[in-house]
Design a protein around this motif. Structure first.
Motif, mmCIF file in Angstrom:
data_model
loop_
_atom_site.group_PDB
_atom_site.id
_atom_site.type_symbol
_atom_site.label_atom_id
_atom_site.label_comp_id
_atom_site.label_asym_id
_atom_site.label_seq_id
_atom_site.Cartn_x
_atom_site.Cartn_y
_atom_site.Cartn_z
ATOM 1 N N GLN A 7 -53.456 -25.659 67.693
ATOM 2 C CA GLN A 7 -53.640 -26.047 66.295
ATOM 3 C C GLN A 7 -54.669 -27.166 66.160
ATOM 4 N N LEU A 149 -55.599 -16.581 58.581
ATOM 5 C CA LEU A 149 -55.155 -17.952 58.834
ATOM 6 C C LEU A 149 -54.710 -18.123 60.284
ATOM 7 N N ARG A 150 -54.969 -19.312 60.833
ATOM 8 C CA ARG A 150 -54.296 -19.738 62.071
ATOM 9 C C ARG A 150 -53.156 -20.624 61.611
ATOM 10 N N LEU A 151 -51.924 -20.208 61.888
ATOM 11 C CA LEU A 151 -50.760 -20.941 61.411
ATOM 12 C C LEU A 151 -50.667 -22.308 62.074
ATOM 13 N N SER A 154 -44.585 -23.215 60.671
ATOM 14 C CA SER A 154 -43.815 -22.036 60.257
ATOM 15 C C SER A 154 -42.329 -22.353 60.323
ATOM 16 N N ALA A 175 -45.954 -20.683 64.687
ATOM 17 C CA ALA A 175 -47.189 -21.463 64.671
ATOM 18 C C ALA A 175 -47.489 -22.107 66.017
ATOM 19 N N ASN A 191 -49.116 -16.197 65.874
ATOM 20 C CA ASN A 191 -49.594 -17.475 65.340
ATOM 21 C C ASN A 191 -50.684 -17.290 64.286
ATOM 22 N N GLY A 206 -51.098 -22.643 57.012
ATOM 23 C CA GLY A 206 -52.127 -22.138 57.904
ATOM 24 C C GLY A 206 -53.488 -22.626 57.490
#
Length: 885
Positions: A7, A149-151, A154, A175, A191, A206
């Motif tokens: 992330q 989206l990249r989470l 969550s 995520a 993810n 995200g």
């Protein structure tokens, strides 16, 4: 590959702070750089392409052929007039189609899915097309994912990705997951969240990594524009009618041509007459006029907060006789306020005003649980989130248990989101050295999963007697139209799974809150009942609460007209269908029950409108004749499944939309009957003259002119008529009712016969004035031109005047207001002015073979032109008398 990065790496690479999101300036700059987040469609047609599309018609080809032949034989004036008529007809078609397209585009813009993004440190709702790479998107159940989206967070998040993977079961998202294998399939990337997929459960956040054509859906989709030109059932019926009339008209034209052969008339003149008559007789303008009337009507409805997504819905609205409406926010103000709270054997009122109130230990625990088990916020007099939760947060503020302070002391570490089947929500928060589950929801459901009760600060076993006391007090609150919400808790030493949260709880008590009815709804319900429409309330509230509000609004008279979801489950579909027409209130129902309610009403032959706002409401919205989604509280899923969206979530808007729908249908009917009367008059005029071997009263170019000017302009003006003020005093229209029911077909024939006969009569007067009759031979050309001018004026003017009487099938033109439709008056004035121009201007008069009339003959033609109007008004007098009797 974003799914293989952490992330932190993703946020760093995209240059965005997780806590504050992009700044407005940066978002604007990225929007210019990357473009709008919208899949590319096929290019729209140019105006030139639209113009040439209007010429793709067999009758137009025939007219163009006729123009070519006239030029070959040297009749250049006739050729130019025919070509002008073709071009004008095409231009009118282009204008109508362009307006309809613009209306649909406006509706698409209004119904564009929204996205929640964090910008400038605040959560904002924006159109999904404005989302840019780097945006932090907030996800909750019921929203479409606006981009790839990249989470980054969550909580029990599940996303339905069948659009990409084909798997109908929602995918669990995590995520924290990272995938090193670059070949990891789309369905396994837990993810990631992808554009156009749907969040069905939980929540999350995200960061946008791809938009528009760079998304997975953009890569694999074969882009095709949606077909927005689907014909409505009415348009299909009219198209079929047009074809039938077309075959009849062509048959008549062939017959005219054959008769002309035997009568040894000028074949070329008869050829042109036959073609022009075919064009005049076939109402090819019907579909275009219906389309423009529907489009303008839909635009008008959007101004009264009703966005109609599908044109067939406008027709169906006029037939609705059952409105199934959610209670909260639609019938009520959606401004919940806690007015009472109860701990065992302790009922207290919440003061109407003020703050800094003190509470006992049990009462404080009750309020604390409600505040912590809430996702709403309330700051500076403004609340965000579910109105019920906002009311609970406000309650906490008034008792010095503020949400921000409680959240900082008792951090939420897990949750089990609200579910319409469980009717419960639970959170797991830090409590000292351990954790505490806070649960809120329906009091009867809370009691089912509780084993203890909090009494004077101590946990004691929950007895059947205690349960009875809780339920009795809850019923008393419900009888006073209060919504009851219970609270319970459970302490635990360690983290537990969501499945373990709602077991062995300790019930604390409940609160009673009220959402007052909307002030205008009571009058709307009265109007709906007067219009033969039955309003029905559907709610998840307790039966007594629902019935109390239903009585206040005039929906129900007694509790016998109500039923609960549990009682519905005990009935078979057949038993429920038989009972359904006597029910007015459906309480304690889940979204699944809504489908059963719609089915039962429809099984009894009703036309049903159903409201909804949640993800699970989509099936009932689709199954209803008119699915109505809430524009403010509704999820993207409910909006997608609906036929109409209420931008103000107000029941009154549904009633207004039905009224508008009825008027739109009636206006279309007026236009159609008017056009058919006019076309029939033209056919009778020509056919009778050929059949009886009389001179033809109208030249081909004259017929084409009348068809273009005196038919089209009043027909469109009738289509935007203000409508009947008494429309909601009538019963709903039967959807199976013929378009020509209630004497409409007969009156179209009477109008057409009168117009045709009077045109012939005017021609007869014109000949007789010069000493000739219809049967005379060798009539001089000048006499024919004069007589044709009289028939030309009568045919055109009678149609223009006749449009006035078409505004209402029963009421006189004086009662509805002679000048209340300014567009129609304008169309008549323009029509008369153009007729005078064609007759008076020497160049035009020569082109159309017309001659100026004497003052005496002007009086005759005007008098004749007024007869169809007067005749229809006389028919109305007898109709009104029949209705009274």
């Amino acid at each position: 590959m974003w799914f293989s990065k952490t992330q932190e790496e993703v946020l760093r690479e995209l240059g965005v702070d997780r806590a504050t999101g992009l700044s407005s300036e940066e978002a604007k700059a990225r929007l210019e750089k990357y473009g709008r987040n919208k899949l590319k469609g096929k290019p729209k047609k140019s105006l030139a392409a639209l113009f040439f599309d209007q010429l793709k018609d067999m009758l137009i080809y025939v007219l163009l052929g006729a123009a070519l032949i006239t030029m070959i034989i040297g009749e250049y004036v006739d050729a130019v007039i025919i070509l002008l008529v073709v071009v004008l007809n095409a231009i009118i078609g282009v204008v109508q189609e362009y307006k309809a397209e613009k209306a649909i585009e406006a509706l698409q813009q209004m119904t564009t899915p929204k996205a929640l993004v964090r910008r400038d440190g605040q959560v904002k709702e924006v159109n999904s097309e404005e989302v840019v790479p780097g945006d932090i998107v907030i996800i909750d159940a019921g929203r479409y994912i606006p981009a790839d989206l990249r989470l980054i967070d969550s909580a029990n998040l599940q996303i339905e990705e069948s659009a990409l993977t084909g798997e109908s079961v929602p995918s669990d998202k995590d995520a924290e997951a990272i995938f090193d294998d670059p070949k990891t399939g789309i369905g396994d990337r837990s993810n990631m969240a992808f554009m156009s997929t749907l969040a069905t459960y939980g929540r999350g956040e995200g960061v946008v990594v791809a938009t528009a054509m760079d998304t997975e859906i953009g890569k694999i989709a074969k882009i095709l524009d949606e077909d927005n030109e689907e014909m409505t059932p009415l348009q299909k019926r009219l198209d079929e009618l047009g074809r039938i009339l077309g075959f009849i008209a062509i048959g008549i034209c062939v017959l005219i041509f054959v008769i002309s052969l035997f009568q040894k008339r000028d074949l070329f003149e008869m050829f042109l007459t036959a073609i022009s008559l075919a064009v005049a007789a076939i109402p090819e303008g019907l579909a275009a006029i219906v389309a423009i009337v529907l489009a303008l009507g839909v635009q008008r409805m959007s101004k009264i907060n009703a966005i109609v997504k599908k044109l067939p819905a406008v027709e169906t609205l006029g037939s609705v006789n059952i409105i199934c409406s959610d209670k909260t926010g639609t019938l009520t103000q959606n401004k919940m306020t806690v007015v009472k709270y109860y701990t065992l054997n302790n009922l207290k009122d919440v003061p109407a005003e003020g703050s800094n109130f003190s509470a006992s230990q049990d009462e404080a625990e009750l309020i604390k649980t409600f505040v912590l088990c809430s996702d709403a916020t309330y700051e500076n007099g403004q609340g965000t989130g579910d109105p019920t939760e906002v009311a609970l947060v406000v309650l906490g503020n008034r008792y010095n248990l503020e949400k921000n302070e409680l959240n900082s002391k008792h951090q939420r570490v897990a949750e089990k989101p609200f579910d319409s089947d469980r009717k419960l929500m639970s959170t797991l928060n830090v409590e000292g050295n351990g954790y505490r589950v806070h649960t809120k929801g329906a009091i009867d459901n809370i009691l089912k999963i509780s084993t203890h009760a909090l009494v004077n600060g101590k946990r004691v076993p929950l007895t059947e007697e205690m349960k009875a006391n809780y339920l009795k007090s809850a019923d008393e609150m419900s009888d006073n139209a209060l919504r009851v919400l219970g609270a319970a808790y459970k302490d635990t030493d360690s983290m537990i799974s969501p499945e373990e949260m709602e077991k062995d709880l300790t019930v604390i008590g409940f609160v009673g809150m009220i959402d007052p009815p909307r002030l205008e709804v009571k009058d709307s319900i009265r109007v709906a009942k007067m219009a033969g429409i039955t309003p029905v309330m559907i709610t998840g509230d307790h039966k007594n609460t629902a019935v109390a509000i239903a009585k206040e609004l005039g929906i129900a008279d007694s509790i016998d007209q109500s039923i609960t979801g549990a009682e519905i489950d005990q009935l078979s579909d057949e038993e429920f269908s038989k009972k359904i027409n006597s029910l007015r209130v459906f309480a304690r129902v889940s979204p699944e029950h809504k489908v059963k309610i719609v089915r039962a009403f429809k099984a009894q032959g009703n036309i049903v409108s159903m409201t909804g706002d949640g993800v699970n409401d989509a099936p009932s919205l689709k199954y209803a004749d008119i699915g109505v989604a809430m524009g403010i509280t509704g999820t993207d899923v409910s909006k997608g499944a609906s036929d109409m969206i209420l931008t103000d979530d107000n029941f009154t808007t549904i009633v207004h939309a039905i009224e508008e729908g009825r008027n739109i249908y009636n206006n279309i009917k007026k236009s159609v009957i008017f056009l058919l009367s006019c076309n029939l008059g033209e056919v009778i005029t020509i056919f009778a003259s050929i059949l009886f071997f009389w001179p033809v009263p109208l030249m081909p170019t004259q017929i084409l002119w009348i068809n273009l000017i005196t038919d089209t302009l009043p027909a469109i003006a009738l289509g935007v008529d203000p409508g009947d003020s008494d429309i909601m005093k009538k019963k709903p229209r039967n959807p199976k009712e013929s378009f020509f029911a209630k004497g409409a077909g007969l009156r179209a024939i009477i109008g057409g016969v009168l117009i045709g006969a009077l045109t012939l009569l005017a021609f007869f007067f014109g000949l007789r004035e010069h000493g000739y009759t219809l049967g005379s031979e060798n009539i001089p050309e000048e006499v024919l031109i004069y007589a044709r001018t009289m028939s030309f004026v009568v045919l055109a003017a009678s149609q223009l005047f006749y449009s006035l009487t078409m505004r209402n099938p029963v009421k006189s033109i004086f009662r509805i207001g002679l000048f209340s439709n300014k567009y129609l008056i304008g169309a008549i004035v323009v029509g008369i002015f153009l007729q005078l121009m064609v007759i008076s201007v020497p160049f035009l008069a020569g082109a159309f073979n017309l001659h100026n009339l004497s003052l005496n003959d002007w009086g005759i033609v005007i008098l004749l032109a007024l007869i169809p109007l007067a005749a229809n008004e006389i028919i109305k007098i007898f109709m009104r008398k029949t209705e009274r009797d």
